[in-house]
Enzyme design. Structure first.
Site, short mmCIF file in Angstrom:
data_model
loop_
_atom_site.label_atom_id
_atom_site.label_comp_id
_atom_site.label_asym_id
_atom_site.label_seq_id
_atom_site.Cartn_x
_atom_site.Cartn_y
_atom_site.Cartn_z
N GLU A 166 51.31 56.04 54.74
CA GLU A 166 51.55 57.27 53.90
C GLU A 166 50.49 57.65 52.96
OE1 GLU A 166 55.30 56.71 51.63
OE2 GLU A 166 56.48 57.22 53.31
N GLU A 214 59.78 56.16 59.42
CA GLU A 214 60.60 55.81 58.29
C GLU A 214 61.71 56.59 57.87
OE1 GLU A 214 58.72 54.62 54.69
OE2 GLU A 214 57.15 53.74 55.72
C1 GLA Z 1 57.66 54.80 51.83
C2 GLA Z 1 56.91 53.62 52.17
C3 GLA Z 1 57.47 52.32 52.36
C4 GLA Z 1 58.70 51.98 51.36
C5 GLA Z 1 59.64 53.27 51.58
C6 GLA Z 1 60.80 52.94 50.51
O1 GLA Z 1 58.08 55.51 52.62
O2 GLA Z 1 55.97 54.05 53.11
O3 GLA Z 1 56.63 51.12 52.24
O4 GLA Z 1 57.97 52.04 50.22
O5 GLA Z 1 59.01 54.56 51.03
O6 GLA Z 1 61.79 54.22 50.72
#
Ligand code: GLA
Length: 683
Positions: free
Chosen positions: A162, A319
């Site tokens: 991210e 995710e």
């Molecule tokens: C982000 C991060 C993950 C985790 C999620 C929790 O997407 O990439 O590592 O922290 O949030 O929702």
């Protein structure tokens, strides 16, 4: 800049398993003792997991000190996963620098707008432009790539994590240096920069590049073009970092596809993903449902935009959550059916991978109350049963793997530059929300049962009968020409308040608003009429406007006034207009109508453009329809995804096609789609 030509999907380990959807999660085995690992893999197999993302936050474990590496544990996990038939999307592990690095080199830490240094202690505490950070991170990337190049489980690379989630805006001296280089490339000369930034205003003229800074905390409103360029630069700086990691991976493992997880979601806005998409082999996205009345529409909007950033090709849902997250003020668990519905909505918009954060719910750390595939309660749990059911459903949906999103006949244009710029300070209203306006139009399309694509602004418009461009604030001359050509070619353009106002340097197009689109729309506005929070205006079509109004003069006799203000200062004046050309049209909506008000206005505009719903009348608004099919897979068949948007059962007897897959119990014996149910039909 386009840096690759052929998109690539996962390279599944041998033997090639044939068409299938990927299913899995982030896997963080370093949080657990090794005796849990075998149990994990057993449970993954039960759930149908076939891929995990590994080592995302493992830097400190892999490289415990500057000079030592410990790969033993990761080797073992890679081997165990491979033996269990689970592929690995291996992270470069650079997302969270270890304490030894930030202690030795505090100069890698980002600096906020007020000049405060961000401390280590959480994650992503690094400057994208820091040469010292890059040196250490890129050495790790190289070491990882060399170590696992030939590992049979390696199926894709997951760059960092991210990018920009916490470190998009860094105001450090490293950032200042890199910003100046970026500006030199953009403007060539200081004169060019002074002209573009309008530095004649407030005595801001620069006489040396070294005088230029990021828009740090200032006495009053910083220069708006400086703000805009800093946003562009910040997105580019992270993109540049992404490329630096990618180029190392490509050199060492040319056959392994590379991705990074985008965050097309809610108000996450700093990274221009439409501009980043060509840097990766396949697009990956993270999405979390945001509570509120448009939660499901926002999910669909984000998935739709991601699918179009990926140009219709399959993408990877890296995710999302099985149930509650931990980072909202109040974190609500998902209701029965929502886990599958939310996941399948992404698949409906082209995702060929359904992955969660994370595999096993943490017992310690900041995210211990965030749901996972395997919750604290263990395998004897509703969440794990729902996960396992979804794994089976995805298995039945294998025939859609590789198929593309089928384009709709209507599009909503989405533009990061307009998003950033329209919400700058010192504007007629600080209440304007770019993405909310776009989402309201999207909800109106869903309510009418008409498919629509959320398209990056630079995408070709051929084939679209209707294009809605909400708050298209920044309209450079070339974009104005494209939109004119679109309407000349028979397209039906719809735009709204605060569109067409400025050029790429955030300079106002003179002569009356909406500047760049004035002639196309056949209207002229001398002054904006923002509304106070307590004000609303009624229109004579029964809708209500908030936020904004415009005092419109019609300047072209082909303009038809579709609705007028009935109350307020502008009573009797045009509120919604449509200028018909020989075969196309250009329409303008001058106030914020919201989802309910846009519904009838959009219905009329679609009707005039000859675009109608593909759904039986009774289903319109109650279900969302998406279509996949064609291209790389799917033997020419077309697949309809029908998603129940309501909390009531919906009668599907008028929807034909053979059932390809649906979660157990989603469709009852009388062809009734359960509340929150999803069905996929081959047609
Ligand atoms: C982000 C991060 C993950 C985790 C999620 C929790 O997407 O990439 O590592 O922290 O949030 O929702």
């Amino acid at each position: 800049m386009v840096s690759r030509t052929t998109p690539r999907w996962l390279r599944w380990p041998d033997p090639e398993p044939g068409a299938r959807l990927a299913f899995g999660a982030d896997y963080n085995p370093e949080q657990w003792s090794p005796d849990v690992w075998a149990e994990d893999i057993q449970a993954m197999r039960t759930a149908g997991v076939n891929i995990v993302s590994l080592a995302i936050f493992s830097w400190a474990r892999i490289q415990p000190t500057a000079d030592t590496y410990d790969f033993g544990w990761l080797d073992e996990v890679m081997d165990l996963l491979h033996a269990g038939g689970i592929a690995v999307d291996l992270a470069t592990a650079t997302a969270s620098p270890p304490p030894w690095l930030t202690t030795a080199h505090p100069e890698i830490l980002p600096v906020d707008v007020n000049g405060a240094t961000i401390s280590p202690g959480a994650r992503q505490h690094w400057r994208p432009t820091s040469p010292v950070f890059r040196e250490h991170a890129l050495r790790l990337v190289q070491t990882m790539a060399q170590r696992y190049a030939d590992h049979p489980a390696l199926t894709a690379w997951h760059i960092s994590n991210e990018l920009g989630c916490h470190n998009i805006y860094d105001f450090s001296d490293d950032a200042a240096r890199a910003f100046r280089i970026w500006l030199r490339e953009r403007y060539g000369s200081l004169d060019g920069l002074n002209a573009a930034w309008g530095t004649a205003f407030w005595s801001q003229r620069y006489s040396d590049w070294e005088q230029i800074l990021p828009p740090r905390l200032a006495a009053s409103h910083p220069n708006p073009t400086q703000q805009l360029d800093f946003k562009r630069f910040s997105s580019d700086a992270l993109k540049d970092y992404l490329r630096a990691e990618r180029d190392i991976l490509r050199a060492i493992t040319p056959d392994i596809p590379i991705t990074t997880n985008f965050m097309v979601m809610g108000e996450t806005r700093g990274m221009d993903y439409a501009d980043w998409a060509d840097e990766v082999d396949f697009v990956a996205n993270d999405h979390y449902v945001l509570p509120g009345p448009q939660a499901l529409d926002e999910l669909s909007f984000s998935a739709n935009l991601t699918g179009n950033i990926a140009q219709g090709r399959p993408w990877f849902l890296m995710e999302h959550s099985t149930s509650a997250v931990n980072w909202q003020p109040i974190n609500v668990a998902k209701r029965p059916g929502e886990l599958a519905r939310d996941s399948l909505t992404h698949v409906a918009h082209g995702a060929d991978a359904v992955c969660y954060f994370q595999w096993r719910q943490s017992a310690a750390g900041a995210e211990k109350y965030h749901s996972a595939m395997l919750p604290h309660a263990g395998t004897e749990s509703e969440v794990f049963r729902a996960v396992t059911d979804l794994g089976a459903t995805l298995g039945r949906l294998a025939p859609i793997a590789g198929t593309h999103r089928r384009p709709a006949r209507a599009a909503i244009l989405f533009d990061w530059t307009s998003w950033w710029t329209s919400e700058h300070d010192s504007h007629p209203s600080s209440r304007l929300r770019y993405r909310q306006e776009a989402l309201d139009w999207y909800s109106a399309f869903l309510d009418l049962g008409v498919r629509v694509d959320v398209l990056p602004v630079a995408a070709p418009l051929d084939g679209y009968d209707v294009v809605v461009a909400p708050v298209l604030h920044v309209v450079p001359a070339a974009l104005a020409q494209r939109l004119n050509a679109y309407v000349d070619g028979g397209g039906h353009l719809v735009t709204t308040y605060f569109s067409g106002i400025v050029d790429e340097n955030d300079h106002v197009w003179l002569g009356g608003y909406p500047g760049a689109l004035r002639d196309l729309l056949g209207i002229r506005i001398e002054e904006f009429g923002p509304l106070l929070d307590t004000e609303e205006v009624e229109l004579d079509n029964g809708t209500t406007g908030t936020l904004w109004t415009d005092r419109i003069d019609v300047t072209d006799d082909r303009v038809e006034v579709l609705a007028r203000y009935r109350t307020g200062n502008l009573a009797g004046r045009p509120a919604v207009t449509r200028r018909a050309t020989d075969t196309g049209s250009a329409s303008y909506v001058s106030t914020r109508l919201g989802q309910a008000g846009l519904r009838p206005v959009l219905a009329g505009l679609l009707d005039a453009a000859g675009v109608s719903s593909e759904l039986p009348e009774a289903l319109r608004g109650r279900v969302e329809l998406t279509v996949r099919g064609g291209s790389d897979g799917g033997d020419g068949a077309e697949f309809w995804f029908v998603i129940n948007r309501t909390d009531e059962p919906v009668d599907l007897s008028e929807v034909g096609g053979d059932v390809l897959g649906e979660p157990d119990g989603a469709v009852g014996p009388q062809s009734v789609l359960a509340a929150r149910g999803v069905t996929v039909r081959r047609r």
